[in-house]
Design a protein around this motif. Structure first.
Motif, PDB file in Angstrom:
ATOM      1  N   GLN A   1       0.825  -1.199   0.000  1.00 15.07           N
ATOM      2  CA  GLN A   1       0.000   0.000   0.000  1.00 15.07           C
ATOM      3  C   GLN A   1       0.863   1.254   0.000  1.00 15.07           C
ATOM      4  N   MET A   2       1.973   1.219   0.730  1.00 10.08           N
ATOM      5  CA  MET A   2       2.898   2.358   0.731  1.00 10.08           C
ATOM      6  C   MET A   2       3.492   2.581  -0.660  1.00 10.08           C
TER       7      MET A   2
ATOM      8  N   ALA B   1     -12.299   8.295  -2.984  1.00 16.23           N
ATOM      9  CA  ALA B   1     -11.537   8.503  -4.224  1.00 16.23           C
ATOM     10  C   ALA B   1     -12.319   8.055  -5.447  1.00 16.23           C
ATOM     11  N   ALA B   2     -13.119   6.984  -5.303  1.00 12.90           N
ATOM     12  CA  ALA B   2     -13.867   6.476  -6.457  1.00 12.90           C
ATOM     13  C   ALA B   2     -14.880   7.493  -6.957  1.00 12.90           C
ATOM     14  N   GLU B   3     -15.255   8.484  -6.106  1.00 15.53           N
ATOM     15  CA  GLU B   3     -16.224   9.486  -6.508  1.00 15.53           C
ATOM     16  C   GLU B   3     -15.553  10.769  -6.997  1.00 15.53           C
ATOM     17  N   THR B   4     -14.238  10.806  -6.982  1.00 16.71           N
ATOM     18  CA  THR B   4     -13.505  11.987  -7.428  1.00 16.71           C
ATOM     19  C   THR B   4     -12.479  11.562  -8.465  1.00 16.71           C
TER      20      THR B   4
ATOM     21  N   LYS C   1      -8.109  -0.408   0.090  1.00 16.56           N
ATOM     22  CA  LYS C   1      -8.540   0.987   0.176  1.00 16.56           C
ATOM     23  C   LYS C   1      -7.314   1.855   0.389  1.00 16.56           C
ATOM     24  N   LEU C   2      -7.039   2.702  -0.569  1.00 17.48           N
ATOM     25  CA  LEU C   2      -5.905   3.618  -0.478  1.00 17.48           C
ATOM     26  C   LEU C   2      -6.410   5.034  -0.666  1.00 17.48           C
TER      27      LEU C   2
ATOM     28  N   GLY D   1     -10.586  -3.832   5.078  1.00 21.21           N
ATOM     29  CA  GLY D   1      -9.648  -2.876   4.496  1.00 21.21           C
ATOM     30  C   GLY D   1      -9.649  -2.873   2.983  1.00 21.21           C
ATOM     31  N   CYS D   2     -10.563  -3.638   2.377  1.00 20.83           N
ATOM     32  CA  CYS D   2     -10.633  -3.716   0.913  1.00 20.83           C
ATOM     33  C   CYS D   2     -12.038  -3.353   0.439  1.00 20.83           C
ATOM     34  N   THR D   3     -12.146  -3.085  -0.835  1.00 25.08           N
ATOM     35  CA  THR D   3     -13.440  -2.905  -1.478  1.00 25.08           C
ATOM     36  C   THR D   3     -13.634  -4.028  -2.490  1.00 25.08           C
TER      37      THR D   3
END
Length: 329
Positions: free
Chosen positions: A72-73, A292-295, A277-278, A157-159
């Motif tokens: 993730q980093m 973030a998925a909405e932007t 999720k990042l 922690g995931c989608t």
């Protein structure tokens, strides 16, 4: 977790990728001693063994947990480099796992707009292939940041995003069918035929036979051809019966090189996209920012990859419906 040394986490990720201290050192352009020292400091600080010194190296369960954080980093660092206009200055590795049948049919066209738009600059997109029932385990272990999987439920922690249903049909060459199946495929002869199978994890042929003839755990003669394209080509060449994606079989069926066996029977495999999720760096500036998925203008690279896959799947796959899993119309 912020107390962990980023350089040590980078070493852990390199060890997971390379499988040895020597190759990890080469990948990071440092000495083996430096890799060993950073890993030892990480293990000492955590009080846990993270890497089993075997050949090849393997991560312990705490090591796999920490690897997820390291991945993730890496993804967030790629986003920062992109937003600062520093593309090409970093070689971040963003691995995602996909099943071979999706890779052979709809995944590459789906990712093409992402690559064409230049969003892949600044990170290394790595496609890791596994069976769709097993890609989810790679996500759980931290080997990848996203995966195409048959699993519907998201990890903590995931989608998880529904993609669609991939339909599988049974096909063979007209010559093979005429020679081996003069009376057609039926309960008395299906166990005597060669079935083209991707590998030992592949069970679509057994599921298809179960649906077609009402049997459980059929014993079949298998010929392993570990490539979706080669499996379809082998069917055209008369090697046996193949249960392949309808998308892959369509050209052969249209040209007459392939013929469908019991076309009313099919296996529909439901696919989902999972990712960690990042938060993008722009979103991190405000606690009230939308996901973030909405932007789309501010979303990270991983979010854009996920959206591209969802768009590509929507165009290529069948819509998900409750009755779409392993049905016979």
């Amino acid at each position: 977790m912020n107390a962990f040394d980023p350089a040590a986490l980078e070493c852990l990720a390199a060890l997971a990728d390379a499988g040895s201290f020597e190759r990890a050192a080469q990948r990071l352009a440092i000495t083996q001693s430096a890799v060993s020292q950073r890993l030892r400091a990480l293990e000492t600080g955590l009080g846990r063994l993270l890497v089993v010194r075997s050949r090849p190296l393997r991560l312990t369960e705490p090591g796999k947990l920490l690897l997820r954080y390291a991945r993730q980093m890496q993804a967030m660092r790629a986003d920062i480099a992109r937003e600062l206009g520093a593309q090409g200055q970093h070689d971040e590795r963003l691995p995602i796992a996909v099943n071979a049948d999706s890779l052979a049919t709809w995944v590459l066209p789906a990712l093409q707009p992402v690559v064409q738009a230049g969003l892949a600059e600044g990170f290394g997109l790595e496609l890791i292939v596994d069976d769709q029932d097993f890609t989810h385990e790679s996500l759980r272990e931290g080997t990848v940041l996203g995966c195409v999987s048959t699993v519907a439920e998201a990890l903590r922690g995931c989608t998880a995003t529904p993609l669609g249903s991939m339909r599988y049909v049974a096909v063979g060459s007209p010559g093979f069918i005429a020679q081996a199946l003069p009376q057609g495929l039926h309960r008395a002869n299906f166990a005597k035929l060669p079935w083209l199978v991707f590998n030992r994890k592949d069970d679509n042929h057994a599921v298809w036979v179960g649906q077609a003839f009402g049997v459980t755990e059929p014993r079949l003669v298998e010929r392993h051809v570990p490539s979706t394209e080669a499996q379809t080509r082998a069917a055209v060449m008369g090697w046996g019966v193949a249960v392949v994606p309808e998308l892959m079989a369509a050209p052969g069926l249209a040209s007459g090189a392939l013929a469908a066996l019991h076309p009313e029977v099919h296996v529909d495999v439901r696919l989902h996209w999972h990712q960690w999720k990042l938060r993008s760096t722009a979103d991190a500036d405000t606690t009230d920012a939308p996901p973030a998925a909405e932007t789309p203008l501010r979303a990270g690279v991983l979010d854009r990859i996920g959206r591209a896959l969802a768009d590509g799947a929507r165009a290529a796959l069948r819509p998900l419906e409750p009755s779409n899993l392993a049905t016979t119309p």
